[in-house]
Design a protein around this motif. Structure first.
Motif, PDB file in Angstrom:
ATOM      1  N   ALA A 126       0.839  -1.192   0.000  1.00 18.73           N
ATOM      2  CA  ALA A 126       0.000   0.000   0.000  1.00 18.73           C
ATOM      3  C   ALA A 126       0.880   1.251   0.000  1.00 18.73           C
ATOM      4  N   THR A 127       0.316   2.328  -0.447  1.00 15.33           N
ATOM      5  CA  THR A 127       1.024   3.599  -0.418  1.00 15.33           C
ATOM      6  C   THR A 127       1.190   4.045   1.035  1.00 15.33           C
ATOM      7  N   ILE A 128       2.390   4.450   1.372  1.00 16.20           N
ATOM      8  CA  ILE A 128       2.660   4.901   2.739  1.00 16.20           C
ATOM      9  C   ILE A 128       2.398   6.401   2.803  1.00 16.20           C
ATOM     10  N   THR A 129       1.516   6.758   3.690  1.00 19.41           N
ATOM     11  CA  THR A 129       1.132   8.159   3.835  1.00 19.41           C
ATOM     12  C   THR A 129       1.874   8.791   5.013  1.00 19.41           C
ATOM     13  N   ASP A 142       0.599   7.330   8.181  1.00 19.58           N
ATOM     14  CA  ASP A 142       1.211   6.044   8.519  1.00 19.58           C
ATOM     15  C   ASP A 142       2.536   6.252   9.250  1.00 19.58           C
TER      16      ASP A 142
END
Length: 102
Positions: free
Chosen positions: A22-25, A28
């Motif tokens: 998943a894209t790390i925001t 996160d």
């Protein structure tokens, strides 16, 4: 040593997040940092309270090191501490009953 263990725990959490695909925001990252801070604080507190007493319980002289216990508290303390809350509550209730005569 407890902070070092907490850093290992934080690295583990970050690696899990990276491997999820998943894209790390930014959020996160903040959550990993919050977990790291909680792990470090709990590791330091657990070390201050229990490390000196637990060293004497280790049967192997080469492993009787408070630093190893502190490291383990840093790695595992944050996750395992909630498991101890019900036991501590039962113990405290038993002590209160014993002192109160009930």
């Amino acid at each position: 040593m407890a902070v070092g263990g907490a850093c290992l725990y934080g690295l583990y959490l970050f690696a899990i997040r990276l491997r999820s695909g998943a894209t790390i925001t930014f959020r996160d990252g903040l959550l990993v940092l919050a977990n790291l801070a909680g792990a470090a604080a709990s590791g330091l507190i657990l070390t201050a309270v229990f490390a000196g007493r637990l060293v004497a319980l280790i049967p192997w002289p080469t492993l009787q090191d408070a630093g190893l216990i502190a490291f383990a508290f840093g790695v595992f303390g944050w996750e395992l501490l909630p498991l101890l809350f019900p036991k501590a509550l039962r113990w405290a209730e038993g002590q209160a009953d014993r002192l109160g005569g009930g």
